[in-house]
Design an enzyme around this catalytic site. Sequence first.
Site, PDB file in Angstrom:
ATOM      1  N   ALA A   9       0.883  -1.317  -0.056  1.00 44.20           N
ATOM      2  CA  ALA A   9       0.066  -0.176  -0.105  1.00 44.20           C
ATOM      3  C   ALA A   9       0.778   1.265  -0.101  1.00 44.20           C
ATOM      4  CB  ALA A   9      -0.969   0.003   1.216  1.00 44.20           C
ATOM      5  N   GLY A  11       3.480   1.686  -2.370  1.00 48.39           N
ATOM      6  CA  GLY A  11       3.879   2.218  -3.455  1.00 48.39           C
ATOM      7  C   GLY A  11       2.805   2.988  -4.244  1.00 48.39           C
ATOM      8  N   ILE A  13       1.054   2.601  -7.010  1.00 45.23           N
ATOM      9  CA  ILE A  13      -0.261   1.974  -7.457  1.00 45.23           C
ATOM     10  C   ILE A  13      -1.048   1.576  -6.164  1.00 45.23           C
ATOM     11  CG2 ILE A  13      -1.352   0.098  -8.569  1.00 45.23           C
ATOM     12  CD1 ILE A  13       0.833   0.261 -10.451  1.00 45.23           C
ATOM     13  N   SER A 137       1.652  -7.651 -14.886  1.00 49.95           N
ATOM     14  CA  SER A 137       2.440  -6.829 -15.816  1.00 49.95           C
ATOM     15  C   SER A 137       2.021  -7.565 -17.152  1.00 49.95           C
ATOM     16  CB  SER A 137       3.987  -6.937 -15.283  1.00 49.95           C
ATOM     17  OG  SER A 137       4.789  -6.386 -16.524  1.00 49.95           O
ATOM     18  N   TYR A 150      11.394 -11.044 -13.376  1.00 49.30           N
ATOM     19  CA  TYR A 150      10.029 -10.552 -13.166  1.00 49.30           C
ATOM     20  C   TYR A 150       9.223 -10.857 -14.074  1.00 49.30           C
ATOM     21  CZ  TYR A 150       7.093  -6.110 -12.907  1.00 49.30           C
ATOM     22  OH  TYR A 150       5.990  -5.357 -12.861  1.00 49.30           O
TER      23      TYR A 150
END
Length: 242
Positions: A9, A11, A13, A137, A150
């Site tokens: 929370a 970050g 976004i 992503s 990633y």
Amino acid sequence: MKWALICGASGDIGQQIAVDLAAEGWSLYLHYHRATAKIMTLVEKLTQAHPKQDFIMFKQDMTDLGSAEQIASQIFTSLDAVIFAQGTTEYGLFRDLSPTKFDQMLAMQLQTPLRLIALLEDKLVQSEAGRIVFIGSVYGGNGSALEVGYSTLKGALSAFCSAYSKEVASTGLTVNVIAPGAVKTQMNMTFSAEEKAEVAETIPKGRFAVPKEISYFVKSLLPKEAGYLTGQTLYVTGGWLR
């Protein structure tokens, strides 16, 4: 009262999701790891704006495989949604990615979230509209050189979402991934202005997304009326790559 847990929370976004959900009447559990000042400022802001709601912050390192149990133990109310917005990347050749660093990425982005879901499933299915949303992503579907680890982990989230959603569909719990493209966040601020401009030129919309444009689609998955959409990865990329 509706309750959501937002992991990551602090970050860009995650903070935007918290602001937007609070504006719609949600009370929130706000997980963070290092950014104590940011999360305290966020909680103060939300509490002032929405005094009849609750905003509970707690610190936990999701690279620790025992952290799922610690997080679950702090959820003492009903729970209607879990949103996973945590995550970092490592740039470089895959052959140079150390096993230790990859294990940390694996724990933070896959192992701990999946264990936490298993621990919280009973609470979520008791909700009339239980929701699990991952921030994935576009690289999970498209893949990116120099971000192989990633990309692999984000792709695994989509595979989990597809499989697990079938297992819990009859309970009313939905499981989806929002997969952004390039977003104007701190994680992308390591690139130079010239590098970001070059990327923006390849995006049909001609620019990076802003966090609110990602949060919008997270919100859209939470209402009871969204209950027929499950097991999906929704690409929010401005037409880029997908």
